[in-house]
Write a protein that holds these residues in place. Structure first.
Motif, PDB file in Angstrom:
ATOM      1  N   ASP A  59      41.801  60.834  38.520  1.00  0.00           N
ATOM      2  CA  ASP A  59      42.211  59.895  37.484  1.00  0.00           C
ATOM      3  C   ASP A  59      43.260  58.917  37.969  1.00  0.00           C
ATOM      4  OD1 ASP A  59      40.476  61.004  35.670  1.00  0.00           O
ATOM      5  OD2 ASP A  59      41.947  62.423  34.877  1.00  0.00           O
ATOM      6  N   ASN A  60      43.573  58.940  39.277  1.00  0.00           N
ATOM      7  CA  ASN A  60      44.524  57.998  39.857  1.00  0.00           C
ATOM      8  C   ASN A  60      43.772  57.051  40.787  1.00  0.00           C
ATOM      9  OD1 ASN A  60      46.983  59.171  38.728  1.00  0.00           O
ATOM     10  ND2 ASN A  60      46.534  60.902  40.068  1.00  0.00           N
ATOM     11  N   PHE A  61      43.996  55.766  40.586  1.00  0.00           N
ATOM     12  CA  PHE A  61      43.303  54.754  41.382  1.00  0.00           C
ATOM     13  C   PHE A  61      44.362  53.867  42.023  1.00  0.00           C
ATOM     14  CE2 PHE A  61      40.814  51.182  42.576  1.00  0.00           C
ATOM     15  CZ  PHE A  61      39.487  51.569  42.620  1.00  0.00           C
ATOM     16  N   LYS A  62      44.656  54.152  43.309  1.00  0.00           N
ATOM     17  CA  LYS A  62      45.658  53.383  44.043  1.00  0.00           C
ATOM     18  C   LYS A  62      44.938  52.466  45.018  1.00  0.00           C
ATOM     19  CE  LYS A  62      49.910  53.806  46.752  1.00  0.00           C
ATOM     20  NZ  LYS A  62      50.863  54.737  47.397  1.00  0.00           N
ATOM     21  N   ALA A  63      45.197  51.181  44.895  1.00  0.00           N
ATOM     22  CA  ALA A  63      44.504  50.206  45.732  1.00  0.00           C
ATOM     23  C   ALA A  63      45.474  49.152  46.227  1.00  0.00           C
ATOM     24  CB  ALA A  63      43.372  49.543  44.947  1.00  0.00           C
ATOM     25  N   VAL A  64      45.214  48.683  47.441  1.00  0.00           N
ATOM     26  CA  VAL A  64      46.021  47.632  48.062  1.00  0.00           C
ATOM     27  C   VAL A  64      45.078  46.564  48.586  1.00  0.00           C
ATOM     28  CG1 VAL A  64      47.549  47.035  49.978  1.00  0.00           C
ATOM     29  CG2 VAL A  64      47.933  49.139  48.695  1.00  0.00           C
ATOM     30  N   GLU A  65      45.403  45.309  48.312  1.00  0.00           N
ATOM     31  CA  GLU A  65      44.629  44.196  48.859  1.00  0.00           C
ATOM     32  C   GLU A  65      45.537  43.343  49.722  1.00  0.00           C
ATOM     33  OE1 GLU A  65      41.646  40.543  47.522  1.00  0.00           O
ATOM     34  OE2 GLU A  65      42.668  41.747  45.989  1.00  0.00           O
ATOM     35  N   ILE A  66      45.089  43.064  50.945  1.00  0.00           N
ATOM     36  CA  ILE A  66      45.831  42.231  51.874  1.00  0.00           C
ATOM     37  C   ILE A  66      45.219  40.840  51.877  1.00  0.00           C
ATOM     38  CG2 ILE A  66      46.598  41.940  54.258  1.00  0.00           C
ATOM     39  CD1 ILE A  66      47.765  44.399  52.836  1.00  0.00           C
ATOM     40  N   ILE A  67      46.031  39.854  51.553  1.00  0.00           N
ATOM     41  CA  ILE A  67      45.609  38.462  51.594  1.00  0.00           C
ATOM     42  C   ILE A  67      46.338  37.789  52.751  1.00  0.00           C
ATOM     43  CG2 ILE A  67      45.567  36.268  50.353  1.00  0.00           C
ATOM     44  CD1 ILE A  67      45.404  37.808  47.764  1.00  0.00           C
ATOM     45  N   ASN A  68      45.583  37.370  53.774  1.00  0.00           N
ATOM     46  CA  ASN A  68      46.172  36.764  54.966  1.00  0.00           C
ATOM     47  C   ASN A  68      45.360  35.565  55.406  1.00  0.00           C
ATOM     48  OD1 ASN A  68      43.900  37.940  56.113  1.00  0.00           O
ATOM     49  ND2 ASN A  68      45.036  39.748  56.833  1.00  0.00           N
ATOM     50  N   GLU A  69      45.537  35.175  56.658  1.00  0.00           N
ATOM     51  CA  GLU A  69      44.855  33.979  57.152  1.00  0.00           C
ATOM     52  C   GLU A  69      43.335  34.143  57.202  1.00  0.00           C
ATOM     53  OE1 GLU A  69      45.897  36.699  60.475  1.00  0.00           O
ATOM     54  OE2 GLU A  69      46.999  35.778  58.812  1.00  0.00           O
ATOM     55  N   GLN A  70      42.843  35.386  57.162  1.00  0.00           N
ATOM     56  CA  GLN A  70      41.400  35.616  57.168  1.00  0.00           C
ATOM     57  C   GLN A  70      40.771  35.438  55.776  1.00  0.00           C
ATOM     58  OE1 GLN A  70      39.650  36.161  59.848  1.00  0.00           O
ATOM     59  NE2 GLN A  70      41.361  36.348  61.288  1.00  0.00           N
ATOM     60  N   THR A  71      41.610  35.386  54.765  1.00  0.00           N
ATOM     61  CA  THR A  71      41.122  35.354  53.387  1.00  0.00           C
ATOM     62  C   THR A  71      40.816  33.932  52.948  1.00  0.00           C
ATOM     63  OG1 THR A  71      42.543  37.257  52.902  1.00  0.00           O
ATOM     64  CG2 THR A  71      41.608  36.086  51.023  1.00  0.00           C
ATOM     65  N   ASN A  72      39.709  33.757  52.286  1.00  0.00           N
ATOM     66  CA  ASN A  72      39.348  32.468  51.708  1.00  0.00           C
ATOM     67  C   ASN A  72      40.246  32.205  50.506  1.00  0.00           C
ATOM     68  OD1 ASN A  72      38.220  30.217  50.542  1.00  0.00           O
ATOM     69  ND2 ASN A  72      36.116  30.973  50.590  1.00  0.00           N
ATOM     70  N   ARG A  73      41.104  31.220  50.607  1.00  0.00           N
ATOM     71  CA  ARG A  73      42.094  30.966  49.550  1.00  0.00           C
ATOM     72  C   ARG A  73      41.466  30.378  48.288  1.00  0.00           C
ATOM     73  NH1 ARG A  73      47.120  31.324  52.081  1.00  0.00           N
ATOM     74  NH2 ARG A  73      46.792  32.910  53.696  1.00  0.00           N
ATOM     75  N   ASP A  74      40.196  29.972  48.352  1.00  0.00           N
ATOM     76  CA  ASP A  74      39.552  29.382  47.181  1.00  0.00           C
ATOM     77  C   ASP A  74      38.950  30.438  46.260  1.00  0.00           C
ATOM     78  OD1 ASP A  74      40.142  26.829  48.078  1.00  0.00           O
ATOM     79  OD2 ASP A  74      38.287  26.685  49.248  1.00  0.00           O
ATOM     80  N   THR A  75      39.056  31.715  46.631  1.00  0.00           N
ATOM     81  CA  THR A  75      38.464  32.778  45.819  1.00  0.00           C
ATOM     82  C   THR A  75      39.553  33.622  45.170  1.00  0.00           C
ATOM     83  OG1 THR A  75      38.347  34.254  47.732  1.00  0.00           O
ATOM     84  CG2 THR A  75      36.407  32.899  47.269  1.00  0.00           C
ATOM     85  N   GLU A  76      39.186  34.241  44.045  1.00  0.00           N
ATOM     86  CA  GLU A  76      40.107  35.139  43.343  1.00  0.00           C
ATOM     87  C   GLU A  76      40.331  36.403  44.167  1.00  0.00           C
ATOM     88  OE1 GLU A  76      41.899  35.216  40.644  1.00  0.00           O
ATOM     89  OE2 GLU A  76      40.995  34.111  39.002  1.00  0.00           O
ATOM     90  N   PRO A  77      41.523  37.003  44.100  1.00  0.00           N
ATOM     91  CA  PRO A  77      41.711  38.318  44.729  1.00  0.00           C
ATOM     92  C   PRO A  77      40.756  39.342  44.115  1.00  0.00           C
ATOM     93  CG  PRO A  77      43.833  37.332  44.157  1.00  0.00           C
ATOM     94  CD  PRO A  77      42.772  36.471  43.538  1.00  0.00           C
ATOM     95  N   VAL A  78      40.259  40.237  44.933  1.00  0.00           N
ATOM     96  CA  VAL A  78      39.327  41.263  44.452  1.00  0.00           C
ATOM     97  C   VAL A  78      39.987  42.150  43.406  1.00  0.00           C
ATOM     98  CG1 VAL A  78      38.070  43.341  45.146  1.00  0.00           C
ATOM     99  CG2 VAL A  78      37.871  41.253  46.498  1.00  0.00           C
ATOM    100  N   LEU A  79      41.281  42.413  43.570  1.00  0.00           N
ATOM    101  CA  LEU A  79      41.952  43.325  42.638  1.00  0.00           C
ATOM    102  C   LEU A  79      41.981  42.798  41.214  1.00  0.00           C
ATOM    103  CD1 LEU A  79      44.993  44.989  44.465  1.00  0.00           C
ATOM    104  CD2 LEU A  79      42.827  45.995  43.748  1.00  0.00           C
ATOM    105  N   VAL A  80      41.850  41.494  41.038  1.00  0.00           N
ATOM    106  CA  VAL A  80      41.776  40.949  39.686  1.00  0.00           C
ATOM    107  C   VAL A  80      40.540  41.501  38.985  1.00  0.00           C
ATOM    108  CG1 VAL A  80      41.460  38.840  38.340  1.00  0.00           C
ATOM    109  CG2 VAL A  80      43.051  38.865  40.266  1.00  0.00           C
ATOM    110  N   PHE A  81      39.422  41.573  39.722  1.00  0.00           N
ATOM    111  CA  PHE A  81      38.183  42.094  39.144  1.00  0.00           C
ATOM    112  C   PHE A  81      38.210  43.623  39.070  1.00  0.00           C
ATOM    113  CE2 PHE A  81      36.892  38.080  41.296  1.00  0.00           C
ATOM    114  CZ  PHE A  81      36.691  37.331  40.138  1.00  0.00           C
ATOM    115  N   VAL A  82      38.900  44.266  40.011  1.00  0.00           N
ATOM    116  CA  VAL A  82      39.065  45.722  39.924  1.00  0.00           C
ATOM    117  C   VAL A  82      39.830  46.076  38.660  1.00  0.00           C
ATOM    118  CG1 VAL A  82      40.152  47.739  40.986  1.00  0.00           C
ATOM    119  CG2 VAL A  82      38.934  46.085  42.412  1.00  0.00           C
TER     120      VAL A  82
END
Length: 901
Positions: free
Chosen positions: A116-139
């Protein structure tokens, strides 16, 4: 005594919420009451309650309640967001939208983690497409539908993304003690060394989700990693990974719904804490998914896996590469369908696309307010049964009235607007102009649904439009002039009477002005702006300037006192709010009469204070819909006086503002602003300039939301129809045109409430058949269908036995699974015109509820039957509800109002 109160409510045809508002007197004889109670036969004391509608008296034992009055109150708005989902098969490799891909992967992670615990980390760096929403928003959005799951979501970024509630934004240092369930990064498959290191901060059963280019090559980067899902979105690929793990040799157990020899073997293996892989094929409808979803939540159940082959596939052999490759992924659920491996997932139900249709009507969602207005597809009224005295009119113009605004904005209770259940779902629109089937130009009034492409109405409420008028002119007349004429008749207004007309430039005000000036009354008016005052001066020069007051304050009281030498006026037409109301009352002469148009203030009980006026004044609430429904003689007088007024010239068109059909919300907001003069109209069709060719009616096509309507000639069968949900569903069918119901119940009618609901439907002209056929046998199902077919061709079957409230210990599995299978077989040969085959099942079969294995297996079998029917091109849908019967009943009401019109 509370039960005695309830009887008064139950005697009314209403679906509203009531509270007691007053009692004239209560007579209690304790000795008589005790005597009657003691003389009851049997152990249980039952006292009958009697209601006399004519005298408004309720009696039971030694208690009498006289003059009980109720008033309706607004229901509390639903605080929880209602979720409408579809339960569909999703291949592990497929094309999805980004939000859907994340939603599916989130569900897969929860299914395999069982924590029942959901721990998640998203790394946004130079490899990430800045025009897209972070995945964690949809999570975060996906986890919203799992209220028991505690989320700990963090975004670590070199830039500052848009903040999202529930997601932390901070730098993260990953260590072996981080215990992350899900790590999210970008282009990780192109960094194999980094990718391997990222498994260190994960939990033992942790996952990595990587965002990759659409054309990424994955074969060389995943030697030690399992690719669980690979979803291609319009701009990228979303790939879910997990580290390859050594799997202990599992025990393989074949599961079948036709025999249960496997049950003891499965129980033994669970007790020994063995790794277990259950498997089944869909030669017959199987419930293995319901079984596994429950077992995995029970003790030692996390070691159980499931393979379910819906399509024809290689005979199950764990050594065969077809299966061994999938087994190595160590997923809890593996389904082979449509020539691919995947799972059943819950995706949000899409809004249905709008369609062009010949008949549609304006509708607002209950509790949704004016912003929820939309056009809904309606039944073709030519196909709806009509009484001999009714007319069918193609609408050209409809008018917006203040009562429409009250209904849409939720500022008045539905009962005040419509007292009949059949009308409470269709509340806007009471007047119109248009043409009948022969091309005659007609104007008139209707109880409801006047803002629609076509209208049915009583011919006594319609009249021919004068040749000199346009249909636009005619639409400004019916309600306002009828209301004023009714007020004149009720108040017995004489020529030369003194009259104060509030809000004189509104529709009611201008109609009252024209009528009162024709009868040479001494007229006083109030308006709220300089523009409206100027309009009166220009168009009604016979009204002296010292007879025009301000409706925004109480200064009109001084005007009346000054001009009448404190005597006051004999009549006041319309009222104002707040402190201007008592000021209006003080403007009345002794024995004067106050006429209030509309019913909003009546709903707020202001009438009681007005009736206690010290001036011996009389109060009249002018409500046309009540008059036209109940008083035929008065209806005739009002319509005759209106037609006479048209011929005499004092009933004449009013100024108006016209909106088109697409601007319905705008028109209602304009009405609320109170800036208009005269009427507000909605234009639905263009009127021909050449009035000679009056028999031509322009075809109307409004983009509308699809509606659901039922044919009065067809039969509708509800299995479990006398349960609480069955009664609600029956009511919903009746309100949408069904007139032949077959309610199947093993026990038949059991109480007075059952009979009461049936009696109400009978008043609507519904034919109701109660069937006690046993649907747990194929012969019983066939008998039921043949019995129902005698009323007419069967259009729809609703099987409610899948609801938990309809289950007993003895019939649980048999009722749920077998009757659906039997109904499938029987309807294929006996119901060629069937449009709807609907199964009500339980949402527990997809929410992994422990302790409900029997129920879950049966529900999954029912759903597989529906899938099979769909593949054959036959109608079928399964609706999964909560296991709480009372909640289902309440959700059903709101679900049907929100989605199924």
């Amino acid at each position: 005594m509370d039960n005695m109160f309830q009887l008064k409510i139950l005697s009314s045809d209403t679906r509203l919420l009531y509270v007691p508002a007053g009692i004239k007197k209560i007579i209690m004889d304790p000795l008589k009451h005790i005597h009657i109670a003691k003389n009851q036969d049997g152990e249980e004391c039952i006292l009958h309650v009697y209601l006399n509608q004519e005298s408004n008296m309720i009696k039971s034992g030694g208690i009498e309640i006289h003059g009980l009055q109720f008033r309706s109150i607004l229901k509390k708005k639903l605080e929880l967001e209602q979720v409408l989902e579809k339960h569909v098969y999703v291949p592990n490799n497929s094309f999805l939208e980004l939000e859907e891909a994340v939603r599916v992967n989130t569900q897969i992670i929860l299914e395999n983690n069982l924590d029942d615990n959901f721990k998640a980390v998203e790394i946004i760096n130079e490899q990430t497409n800045r025009d897209t929403e972070p995945v964690l928003v949809f999570v975060k959005k996906a986890l919203k539908y799992f209220p028991l799951v505690d989320s700990d979501l963090t975004i670590s970024s070199t830039v500052s993304p848009n903040k999202t509630p529930g997601i932390k934004f901070e730098t993260v240092n990953l260590t072996p003690q981080s215990n992350i369930l899900l790590y999210i990064g970008s282009k990780l498959l192109q960094q194999p060394n980094t990718l391997k290191q990222l498994f260190t901060p994960l939990t033992q059963n942790g996952f990595i989700l990587t965002r990759e280019n659409v054309d990424v090559k994955v074969q060389n980067a995943t030697n030690d990693i399992e690719i669980l899902t690979d979803y291609t979105t319009p701009n990228e690929r979303i790939i879910l990974l997990r580290k390859k793990d050594d799997i202990f040799v599992p025990r393989f157990i074949e599961v079948s719904s036709n025999n249960f020899e496997w049950l003891s073997e499965l129980q033994k293996s669970l007790n020994l804490q063995q790794n277990i892989i259950t498997f089944a094929s869909n030669r017959d409808p199987e419930g293995i998914l319901g079984l596994i979803n429950c077992i995995r939540k029970e003790t030692n159940g996390s070691s159980v896996r499931c393979f379910f082959m819906i399509d024809d596939a290689q005979e199950f052999d764990p050594q065969h590469p077809f299966y061994s490759k999938q087994i190595s992924k160590n997923l809890a659920v593996n389904i082979y369908k449509d020539k691919s491996w995947g799972t059943y997932r819950n995706l949000l139900l899409e809004e249905r696309p709008k369609i062009k249709c010949e008949h549609s009507y304006a509708h607002f969602k209950t509790g949704g307010g004016i912003s929820s207005f939309e056009w809904i597809e309606g039944p073709l009224l030519e196909e709806v049964p009509m009484k001999q005295e009714q007319l069918l009119i193609s609408t050209f113009y409809s008018s917006v009235n203040f009562k429409d605004v009250l209904a849409a904005s939720g500022r008045a209770n539905l009962e005040i607007l419509q007292t009949h259940s059949l009308d409470q779902n269709l509340l806007v629109g009471f007047e119109f102009s248009g043409k009948d089937s022969s091309g005659r130009r007609i104007a008139g009034m209707t109880n409801n649904q006047g803002i629609s492409a076509s209208v049915t109405l009583d011919s006594s409420l319609a009249w021919k439009v004068p040749d000199a008028w346009t249909l636009e002119d005619a639409a400004t007349v019916p309600v306002v002039y009828s209301a004023v004429i009714y007020a004149v008749l009720v108040g017995d207004m004489k020529p030369g009477s003194s009259v104060l007309i509030h809000s004189a430039t509104g529709g009611f005000g201008l109609a009252a002005l024209n009528i009162c000036l024709y009868y040479k009354c001494d007229v006083y008016v109030t308006v709220g702006t300089h523009e409206k005052r100027a309009y009166l001066r220009e168009n009604y020069p016979q009204i002296p300037d010292n007879h025009i007051g301000n409706s925004r304050n109480t200064s009109f009281e001084q005007m009346i006192n000054r001009q009448t030498r404190s005597r006051g006026v004999e009549y006041i037409l319309n009222t104002l709010s707040e402190d201007k109301r008592p000021a209006s009352i003080r403007c009345l002469a002794q024995g004067g009469q106050l006429m209030e148009f509309g019913t909003y203030d009546l709903a707020n009980d202001s009438a009681f204070n007005i009736l206690l006026m010290k001036k011996n004044a009389t109060y009249h609430g002018i409500s046309l819909d009540v008059v036209f429904r109940n008083f035929n003689e008065m209806r005739t007088k009002v319509v005759k006086r209106l037609i006479d007024g048209i011929e005499a010239g004092f009933v004449k068109p009013l100024p108006r503002v016209v909106f088109n059909a697409a601007e319905i919300e705008k028109s209602f907001r304009y009405m609320m602003a109170g800036k208009h003069i005269g009427k507000i109209l909605i234009k639905l069709r263009n009127e021909e300039e050449d009035k000679v060719h009056i028999n031509q009616i322009n075809k109307l096509e409004i983009m509308s939301n699809p509606g659901i309507h039922f044919n009065h000639r067809y039969t509708y069968v509800i299995i479990g129809g006398l349960g609480s949900v069955g009664l609600e569903l029956s009511d919903w069918l009746v309100l949408r045109g069904a007139r032949k119901l077959v309610l199947n119940s093993r026990s038949g009618i059991q109480n007075g409430y059952h009979q009461r609901r049936i009696n109400i439907w009978l008043t609507y002209g519904v034919e109701v058949k109660i069937s006690t056929k046993y649907t747990t046998t194929e012969q019983g199902c066939e008998d039921l269908i043949k019995e129902a077919s005698k009323l007419g061709p069967i259009d729809a079957i609703f099987n409610l036995d899948g609801l938990f409230e309809n289950q007993t210990k003895e019939n649980l599995y048999a009722s749920l699974a077998r009757n659906t299978l039997y109904l499938d077989r029987v309807t294929k040969k006996l119901c060629p015109k069937l449009r709807y085959f609907v199964i009500f099942s339980s949402e527990s079969c997809r929410r992994d509820n422990p302790g409900e294995i029997n129920n879950n297996m049966a529900n999954f079998i029912m759903e597989r039957i529906c899938e099979s029917r769909k593949r054959e091109g036959l109608p079928a849908v399964a609706i999964q509800w909560t296991t709480n019967g009372e909640v289902v009943k309440n959700l059903l009401k709101d679900f049907l109002k929100l989605r199924m019109y």
